[in-house]
Design an enzyme around this catalytic site. Structure first.
Site, PDB file in Angstrom:
ATOM      1  N   GLU A 153       0.548  -0.760  -0.133  1.00  0.00           N
ATOM      2  CA  GLU A 153       0.130  -0.398  -0.218  1.00  0.00           C
ATOM      3  C   GLU A 153       1.213   1.299   0.129  1.00  0.00           C
ATOM      4  O   GLU A 153       1.067   1.670   0.929  1.00  0.00           O
ATOM      5  CB  GLU A 153      -0.866  -0.106   1.037  1.00  0.00           C
ATOM      6  N   CYS A 170      -1.861  10.055   2.682  1.00  0.00           N
ATOM      7  CA  CYS A 170      -2.072   9.405   1.839  1.00  0.00           C
ATOM      8  C   CYS A 170      -2.968   9.323  -0.270  1.00  0.00           C
ATOM      9  O   CYS A 170      -2.114   9.435  -0.373  1.00  0.00           O
ATOM     10  CB  CYS A 170      -1.756   7.700   1.582  1.00  0.00           C
TER      11      CYS A 170
HETATM   12  P1  NAD Z   1       8.216   4.874   5.020  1.00  0.00           P
HETATM   13  O1  NAD Z   1       7.821   3.624   3.799  1.00  0.00           O
HETATM   14  O2  NAD Z   1       9.566   5.376   4.655  1.00  0.00           O
HETATM   15  O3  NAD Z   1       8.200   3.463   6.169  1.00  0.00           O
HETATM   16  C1  NAD Z   1       6.908   2.707   6.309  1.00  0.00           C
HETATM   17  C2  NAD Z   1       7.357   1.614   7.742  1.00  0.00           C
HETATM   18  O4  NAD Z   1       8.367   1.500   6.844  1.00  0.00           O
HETATM   19  C3  NAD Z   1       8.279   1.830   8.555  1.00  0.00           C
HETATM   20  O5  NAD Z   1       7.441   1.324   9.460  1.00  0.00           O
HETATM   21  C4  NAD Z   1       8.858   2.215   8.603  1.00  0.00           C
HETATM   22  O6  NAD Z   1       9.487   2.020   9.705  1.00  0.00           O
HETATM   23  C5  NAD Z   1       9.429   0.527   7.319  1.00  0.00           C
HETATM   24  N1  NAD Z   1      10.985   1.255   7.223  1.00  0.00           N
HETATM   25  C6  NAD Z   1      11.533   2.119   6.873  1.00  0.00           C
HETATM   26  N2  NAD Z   1      12.744   2.195   5.924  1.00  0.00           N
HETATM   27  C7  NAD Z   1      12.651   0.579   5.765  1.00  0.00           C
HETATM   28  C8  NAD Z   1      14.286  -0.530   5.335  1.00  0.00           C
HETATM   29  N3  NAD Z   1      15.106   0.828   4.704  1.00  0.00           N
HETATM   30  N4  NAD Z   1      14.041  -0.800   4.995  1.00  0.00           N
HETATM   31  C9  NAD Z   1      12.676  -2.276   5.518  1.00  0.00           C
HETATM   32  N5  NAD Z   1      11.649  -1.366   6.805  1.00  0.00           N
HETATM   33  C10 NAD Z   1      11.528   0.098   6.908  1.00  0.00           C
HETATM   34  O7  NAD Z   1       6.665   5.069   5.198  1.00  0.00           O
HETATM   35  P2  NAD Z   1       6.192   6.576   6.355  1.00  0.00           P
HETATM   36  O8  NAD Z   1       7.617   7.701   5.914  1.00  0.00           O
HETATM   37  O9  NAD Z   1       6.307   5.832   7.523  1.00  0.00           O
HETATM   38  O10 NAD Z   1       4.757   7.019   5.346  1.00  0.00           O
HETATM   39  C11 NAD Z   1       4.848   7.655   4.315  1.00  0.00           C
HETATM   40  C12 NAD Z   1       4.380   6.986   2.921  1.00  0.00           C
HETATM   41  O11 NAD Z   1       3.454   5.770   3.255  1.00  0.00           O
HETATM   42  C13 NAD Z   1       4.316   7.884   1.839  1.00  0.00           C
HETATM   43  O12 NAD Z   1       4.284   7.621   0.673  1.00  0.00           O
HETATM   44  C14 NAD Z   1       2.544   7.787   1.927  1.00  0.00           C
HETATM   45  O13 NAD Z   1       1.990   8.144   0.510  1.00  0.00           O
HETATM   46  C15 NAD Z   1       2.538   6.086   2.083  1.00  0.00           C
HETATM   47  N6  NAD Z   1       1.223   5.976   2.261  1.00  0.00           N
HETATM   48  C16 NAD Z   1       0.561   5.114   1.923  1.00  0.00           C
HETATM   49  C17 NAD Z   1      -0.967   4.494   3.014  1.00  0.00           C
HETATM   50  C18 NAD Z   1      -1.351   3.252   1.172  1.00  0.00           C
HETATM   51  O14 NAD Z   1      -2.925   2.811   2.334  1.00  0.00           O
HETATM   52  N7  NAD Z   1      -1.142   3.523   0.434  1.00  0.00           N
HETATM   53  C19 NAD Z   1      -1.397   4.957   3.707  1.00  0.00           C
HETATM   54  C20 NAD Z   1      -0.043   5.983   3.990  1.00  0.00           C
HETATM   55  C21 NAD Z   1       1.076   6.598   4.026  1.00  0.00           C
END
Ligand code: NAD
Length: 460
Positions: A214, A248
């Site tokens: 997602e 998002c």
């Molecule tokens: P992110 O991708 O930075 O982090 C998400 C998760 O991944 C966190 O739990 C984090 O600890 C983990 N993570 C981060 N870096 C990692 C790595 N290198 N390896 C493994 N795991 C890792 O996202 P965010 O900043 O928390 O959220 C923002 C993004 O999420 C935006 O792009 C937003 O559009 C998207 N989002 C999508 C939805 C949806 O339903 N499609 C909902 C909310 C947010």
């Protein structure tokens, strides 16, 4: 903070595998009890959840109920429909299969991993968990470390109400996430950014683990001239600035018919004052940016185009006023990256073909919004664009309809969930074909001599 020793991850998974093997989660009554248990746990801890969200995001209480604790609606929907969803479904067979019967049995996958983001840090962990429980899986959840207060509350609630051999929380950041991703799961459900989504998918590939991703992206919002201006302005303002734009599916930028642009801008200005007063910094209804890093990223966008509404900010509070910018170029960084904050660029068009061409020149968005009463225009935009979902004459509300699968397409994600789609995501549909013994025609058995005409006839 309840810390899980990262070295203990292997044990947690092992215990969950044992629990799953015991067959307990296959019992539908058990699943319903656990969904009720989850519901009760949320209600019991409502106040701590609201407080944690305030500490992380300055999230207004009403928004916490509407968009986070509101996940209870998903639980109720699953409880109501679970018996129907779990029943084997009869599948039709053609006439030449007349002695057979066919059925589809949904079965749980096993031990699943759920990784969440920080923007709706409670709901975006619990909502997939509802699907995992409903479908009969054990689950390990990893909330976002960036919304640390909410992560703590989730860990406490789950530890208090669930056996860790069934549902467990692993708290932590990238290191914890990567330790988890090094293990074998039966499904990985990830919500977050596209860049990390690729890392998750690469890790999953090692074990051929199926993934739901997602992700995010730039969701366009087209505003035609054939609208009710007052309603349009209110719905865009709400969808863009709820949670200070850190949604998002927030409209990322507006594509506005030139004829209506001036009225729309005036309307947005008036509406922002109505929602958040002349000085939104003092409004109890306006959230803050999650971290200094994101705050700085957003303030940098203010260099692009011309700020026509808002722009004020206070780094110490991570406050950025609801901001509208005009005269942006498509090459500006604000039009290249997902904004994910309270900045709304406006781009005008004279012919809808320009707006459609712009959308189609970019990665497929998670959501697409269209404000127009013109049926032909609605049809054209639906036919000529692709996006995870579409909402016509409103914003963000599509996420609250449990009967609509929610997810992206292309760069905005893989797979979907909510309602029955969540159950399907965490289930395997096992096809079962059964023959009977009352007849055994020999047309398919060797020797084949003389049987080809029958086969040809069967093939039509
Ligand atoms: P992110 O991708 O930075 O982090 C998400 C998760 O991944 C966190 O739990 C984090 O600890 C983990 N993570 C981060 N870096 C990692 C790595 N290198 N390896 C493994 N795991 C890792 O996202 P965010 O900043 O928390 O959220 C923002 C993004 O999420 C935006 O792009 C937003 O559009 C998207 N989002 C999508 C939805 C949806 O339903 N499609 C909902 C909310 C947010």
């Amino acid at each position: 903070m309840i810390t899980t020793e990262l070295s203990n991850i292997g044990n947690i998974i092992q215990n969950q595998r044992e629990f799953f093997k015991s067959g307990k989660t296959k019992d539908v009554t058990f699943r319903i009890e656990q969904l009720k248990n989850l519901r009760q746990a949320i209600i019991e801890h409502e106040e701590s959840i609201v407080e944690a969200l305030k500490a992380d995001l300055h999230k207004p209480t009403l928004e916490s109920y509407l968009t986070e604790i509101g996940v209870i609606k998903e639980i109720d929907y699953a409880i109501k429909h679970l018996k129907t969803w779990t029943k084997p479904k009869k599948a039709p067979v053609s006439f030449d299969f007349f002695s057979y019967s066919a059925r589809i049995y949904p079965e749980p996958l096993g031990v699943v991993l759920i990784i969440g983001p920080w923007n709706y840090p409670f709901q975006l962990i619990i909502s997939p968990l509802v699907g995992a429980i409903a479908a009969g899986n054990c689950a390990i959840i990893k909330p976002s470390e960036i919304a640390s207060h909410t992560s703590d509350v989730i860990a406490k609630i789950i530890a208090k109400h669930f056996d860790p051999a069934y549902i467990a929380v692993v708290e932590g950041g990238v290191e914890a996430s990567q330790k988890l991703l090094a293990e074998k799961f039966d499904h990985i459900f990830f919500t977050g950014g596209t860049a990390v989504g690729k890392i998750v998918m690469a890790a999953a590939a090692k074990y051929l683990t199926p993934v739901t991703l997602e992700l995010g992206g730039k969701s366009p919002c087209i505003v035609d001239s054939d609208i009710n201006l007052e309603h349009t302005v209110r719905r865009i303002t709400w969808g863009k600035f709820i949670n200070a734009g850190q949604t998002c599916i927030a409209p990322d930028y507006l594509l506005v018919n030139k004829i209506i642009k001036k009225d729309l801008i005036n309307g947005l200005e008036k509406c922002l004052k109505e929602f958040y007063s002349d000085n939104p910094v003092n409004s109890p209804d306006y959230a803050r940016i999650i971290s200094q890093k994101h705050f700085e990223r957003l303030v940098n966008f203010l260099k692009d185009g011309e700020v026509i509404i808002g722009g004020e900010n206070q780094p110490s509070e991570r406050y950025l006023a609801p901001t509208v910018i005009d005269n942006v170029s498509l090459e500006d960084s604000v039009m290249q990256e997902e904004i994910f904050g309270p900045i709304l660029p406006i781009i005008e068009y004279t012919d809808i073909a320009e707006a459609i061409a712009l959308i189609n020149s970019r990665p497929k968005p998670l959501a697409l919004y269209l404000f127009s009463q013109n049926k032909n225009l609605q049809k054209r935009v639906l036919q000529e664009t692709s996006s995870g979902g579409v909402c016509i004459n409103d914003t963000v509300m599509q996420v609250g309809v449990s009967s609509l699968p929610f997810g992206g397409v292309g760069d905005s994600g893989i797979g979907n969930y909510h309602g029955k789609a969540s159950f399907d995501t965490f289930s395997h549909n096992k096809s079962v074909l059964q023959n009977s013994f009352w007849l055994d025609l020999k047309w398919r058995y060797a020797p084949y001599e003389g049987k080809l005409p029958i086969i040809k006839k069967l093939l039509g």
